[in-house]
Design a protein around this motif. Structure first.
Motif, mmCIF file in Angstrom:
data_model
loop_
_atom_site.group_PDB
_atom_site.id
_atom_site.type_symbol
_atom_site.label_atom_id
_atom_site.label_comp_id
_atom_site.label_asym_id
_atom_site.label_seq_id
_atom_site.Cartn_x
_atom_site.Cartn_y
_atom_site.Cartn_z
ATOM 1 N N THR A 114 0.816 -1.217 0.000
ATOM 2 C CA THR A 114 0.000 0.000 0.000
ATOM 3 C C THR A 114 0.849 1.266 0.000
ATOM 4 O OG1 THR A 114 -0.133 -0.120 2.420
ATOM 5 C CG2 THR A 114 -1.933 -1.105 1.166
ATOM 6 N N ARG A 115 1.960 1.273 0.731
ATOM 7 C CA ARG A 115 2.743 2.506 0.873
ATOM 8 C C ARG A 115 3.369 2.965 -0.448
ATOM 9 N NH1 ARG A 115 5.621 5.903 4.293
ATOM 10 N NH2 ARG A 115 7.756 6.336 3.619
ATOM 11 N N PRO A 116 4.142 2.136 -1.153
ATOM 12 C CA PRO A 116 4.738 2.624 -2.409
ATOM 13 C C PRO A 116 3.696 2.988 -3.461
ATOM 14 C CG PRO A 116 5.101 0.262 -2.153
ATOM 15 C CD PRO A 116 4.576 0.758 -0.851
ATOM 16 N N LEU A 119 2.119 6.482 -2.249
ATOM 17 C CA LEU A 119 3.002 7.643 -2.364
ATOM 18 C C LEU A 119 3.318 7.980 -3.819
ATOM 19 C CD1 LEU A 119 5.481 6.990 0.589
ATOM 20 C CD2 LEU A 119 3.532 8.563 0.522
ATOM 21 N N SER A 120 3.595 6.975 -4.648
ATOM 22 C CA SER A 120 3.916 7.234 -6.049
ATOM 23 C C SER A 120 2.703 7.774 -6.804
ATOM 24 C CB SER A 120 4.447 5.972 -6.724
ATOM 25 O OG SER A 120 3.510 4.919 -6.638
ATOM 26 N N THR A 121 1.528 7.193 -6.559
ATOM 27 C CA THR A 121 0.319 7.657 -7.231
ATOM 28 C C THR A 121 -0.059 9.059 -6.774
ATOM 29 O OG1 THR A 121 -0.472 5.381 -7.343
ATOM 30 C CG2 THR A 121 -2.076 7.107 -7.763
ATOM 31 N N ALA A 153 -8.650 6.959 -8.344
ATOM 32 C CA ALA A 153 -9.210 5.618 -8.156
ATOM 33 C C ALA A 153 -8.216 4.707 -7.451
ATOM 34 C CB ALA A 153 -9.614 5.022 -9.497
ATOM 35 N N ILE A 154 -6.949 4.780 -7.833
ATOM 36 C CA ILE A 154 -5.927 3.962 -7.181
ATOM 37 C C ILE A 154 -5.765 4.371 -5.719
ATOM 38 C CG2 ILE A 154 -3.460 3.410 -7.157
ATOM 39 C CD1 ILE A 154 -3.517 3.680 -10.210
ATOM 40 N N LEU A 155 -5.738 5.673 -5.458
ATOM 41 C CA LEU A 155 -5.588 6.152 -4.084
ATOM 42 C C LEU A 155 -6.776 5.724 -3.226
ATOM 43 C CD1 LEU A 155 -4.257 9.763 -4.792
ATOM 44 C CD2 LEU A 155 -2.968 7.876 -3.789
ATOM 45 N N ALA A 156 -7.990 5.852 -3.758
ATOM 46 C CA ALA A 156 -9.186 5.488 -2.993
ATOM 47 C C ALA A 156 -9.217 3.993 -2.700
ATOM 48 C CB ALA A 156 -10.444 5.915 -3.744
ATOM 49 N N ASN A 157 -8.862 3.178 -3.684
ATOM 50 C CA ASN A 157 -8.854 1.731 -3.461
ATOM 51 C C ASN A 157 -7.723 1.303 -2.539
ATOM 52 O OD1 ASN A 157 -10.858 -0.059 -5.243
ATOM 53 N ND2 ASN A 157 -10.435 1.850 -6.337
ATOM 54 N N THR A 158 -6.616 2.030 -2.569
ATOM 55 C CA THR A 158 -5.537 1.766 -1.615
ATOM 56 C C THR A 158 -6.023 2.034 -0.199
ATOM 57 O OG1 THR A 158 -3.854 2.356 -3.252
ATOM 58 C CG2 THR A 158 -3.187 2.370 -0.940
ATOM 59 N N ALA A 159 -6.779 3.115 -0.026
ATOM 60 C CA ALA A 159 -7.341 3.427 1.293
ATOM 61 C C ALA A 159 -8.305 2.336 1.739
ATOM 62 C CB ALA A 159 -8.055 4.780 1.246
#
Length: 501
Positions: A114-116, A119-121, A153-159
């Motif tokens: 989740t972290r990389p 942060l990258s996104t 979308a990537i950030l929300a799904n990571t959350a």
């Protein structure tokens, strides 16, 4: 939205780790291993939960925050809106970007931790905000918004993944997941409100500049406090440290394509086309989320036409939707009680909650909240009726929308169990598609049907979509038994503390 530690949140192994040492040591030391996120201190878990929910809220605003400035944007770039809302294309491409990344990018990123990924996104999102602020033509705005939507979308799904990574039972996970959902939905509805305030004070380009400022300012906080929470990533890092070497994570593109990309994109499509329950659930949730995006267009038409308001005022009034969503979030605690309380009535799997109990408040929210709110919004849309009346309708829809999306998400995860990630991928894709294209019909629909009957049509659709799932209260068990995909929980034992009331 992926909401639980099921197929996509916990069970995936890292990408082809080749050292034998990892195969030997890819488990926790014991059930009390302090590096296991489930064993982290409660304060640390809640801190990361709040950070993930707040980040979801802030990034989801990016989708609709620009809608209030469409008149000035159209004037700047000579966009003709006489017959069609061409100024909505930046939001349409944003939602399409979200659907694309949900189907194709997320499955490739989920094994990295989740972290990389986060942060990258996050940095990529900031980079694509810059050309939006300085755009010299409309095409730049439309294209860059596609990549912004994919990043969000990537950030929300990571959350969402964080919630499943930290909390190990349905009971402990229910409140964190509800925080994620309210962040997801209230962020979209809050976008026009925040955009209106910035637009009124500084102009449309500052809507993007302000996002660059606050996202950049928050990055150091996320860098130091957004810990890795995916168990497989933590274990892989432990192996690297123990062996003082790099684990080979290289994988050929052909294997990546055949084993990850194609199956991940194919299964949600197959499921939604072959599973009637998932199809109806997807349509219900997608229409609900699409309606919230539709309001960015219809509220402007209604309140400008009736009360001669300006774009800023029509943006601010959408705060009524956010208020309603907060009310809906508080009602989710009743849904939680009903769901876990149903365990005592379950004869199919004694001691486990009944999956259809997830839908009790969702159906109520759909009928009284969304449909009732739309009827209220429709038949209070007269100039002689004070503006507060249609605003109450907006709040009712906001409350109902949270109950519907929460109920559908939880039900799909419960009913499809081992296939929850793919099933939720179908729901999320449907939500993005409706968010992209439903509002494009708003201008024409409200012009040709009138303010009252256009909203009435939406109310009737919401009513039908809300009543159909209620059939599962009667035939849910039979439907699940006939499906080759549904309800692994009928064949698997559940943890006792998952059903604690």
């Amino acid at each position: 939205m992926e909401l639980r530690a099921d197929e996509s949140l916990q069970s995936k192994a890292p990408v082809e780790l080749t050292q034998e040492s990892f195969n030997i040591n890819n488990t926790w030391k014991d059930e009390h291993d302090p590096e296991n996120p489930y064993n982290w201190p409660v304060t640390k878990k809640w801190a990361l939960t709040y950070i993930a929910a707040f980040m979801t809220f802030l990034t989801m605003m990016n989708g609709t925050i620009i809608t209030v400035a469409h008149f000035e944007i159209s004037d700047t770039f000579n966009v003709d809106e006489t017959a069609f809302p061409h100024s909505y294309w930046p939001v349409t491409t944003w939602a399409i970007g979200g659907a694309f990344s949900a189907l194709f990018i997320l499955p490739l990123a989920e094994d990295l931790g989740t972290r990389p990924v986060f942060l990258s996104t996050y940095l990529i999102l900031i980079c694509f905000l810059v050309p939006q602020a300085v755009a010299q033509n409309y095409a730049t705005l439309v294209v860059t918004r596609f990549f912004s939507g994919g990043s969000v979308a990537i950030l929300a799904n990571t959350a969402a993944g964080v919630m499943g990574n930290l909390w190990d039972t349905e009971w402990t996970r229910s409140v964190p997941v509800s925080l994620y959902i309210i962040g997801y939905m209230a962020g979209s509805s809050m976008g026009p409100v925040m955009g209106a305030a910035i637009y009124q004070a500084l102009g449309w380009r500052w809507i993007s500049y302000m996002q660059i400022i606050w996202f950049t300012a928050l990055f150091p906080i996320y860098f130091f406090s957004f810990y890795e929470s995916r168990g497989t990533a933590i274990l892989a890092r432990r192996v690297k440290a123990q062996n003082n070497t790099e684990v080979n994570e290289k994988i050929s593109f052909s294997i990546l394509l055949s084993e990850k990309l194609i199956p991940s994109a194919k299964r949600p499509i197959v499921l939604v086309l072959t599973e009637p329950v998932l199809f109806v659930s997807t349509m219900w949730s997608a229409f609900t989320v699409g309606t919230l995006f539709l309001f960015t267009q219809s509220v402007e038409q209604v309140f400008m036409d009736l009360y001669d308001w300006n774009a800023t005022q029509t943006g601010l009034i959408q705060g009524a939707i956010v208020i309603g969503e907060l009310i809906g979030w508080s009602l989710n605690f009743i849904s939680r009680k009903l769901y876990f309380g149903s365990a005592s009535q379950n004869t199919e799997v004694p001691g486990a909650p009944i999956p259809e109990a997830r839908l009790y408040m969702a159906v109520l929210g759909g009928v009284l909240g969304i449909s009732g709110g739309m009827f209220t919004y429709a038949w209070t849309s007269y100039a002689h009726i004070p503006w507060i009346a249609p605003a109450i309708g907006l709040a009712m829809v906001g409350a109902g929308s949270v109950l519907v999306v929460s109920g559908v998400s939880d039900y799909v995860v419960d009913a499809y169990s081992s296939y929850a990630g793919s099933a939720m991928g179908a729901v999320a894709t449907g939500e993005n598609i409706f968010s992209a294209f439903l509002p494009l019909a708003t201008m024409s629909m409200y012009q040709h049907l009138g303010l009252q009957w256009a909203s009435t049509l939406l109310a009737l659709i919401a009513l039908v979509l809300s009543l159909v799932p209620s059939l599962m209260f009667v035939w849910g068990k039979e439907v699940r038994n006939r499906s080759p995909f549904m309800n692994q929980m009928t064949r698997e034992a559940v943890k006792p503390n998952d059903a604690v009331v």
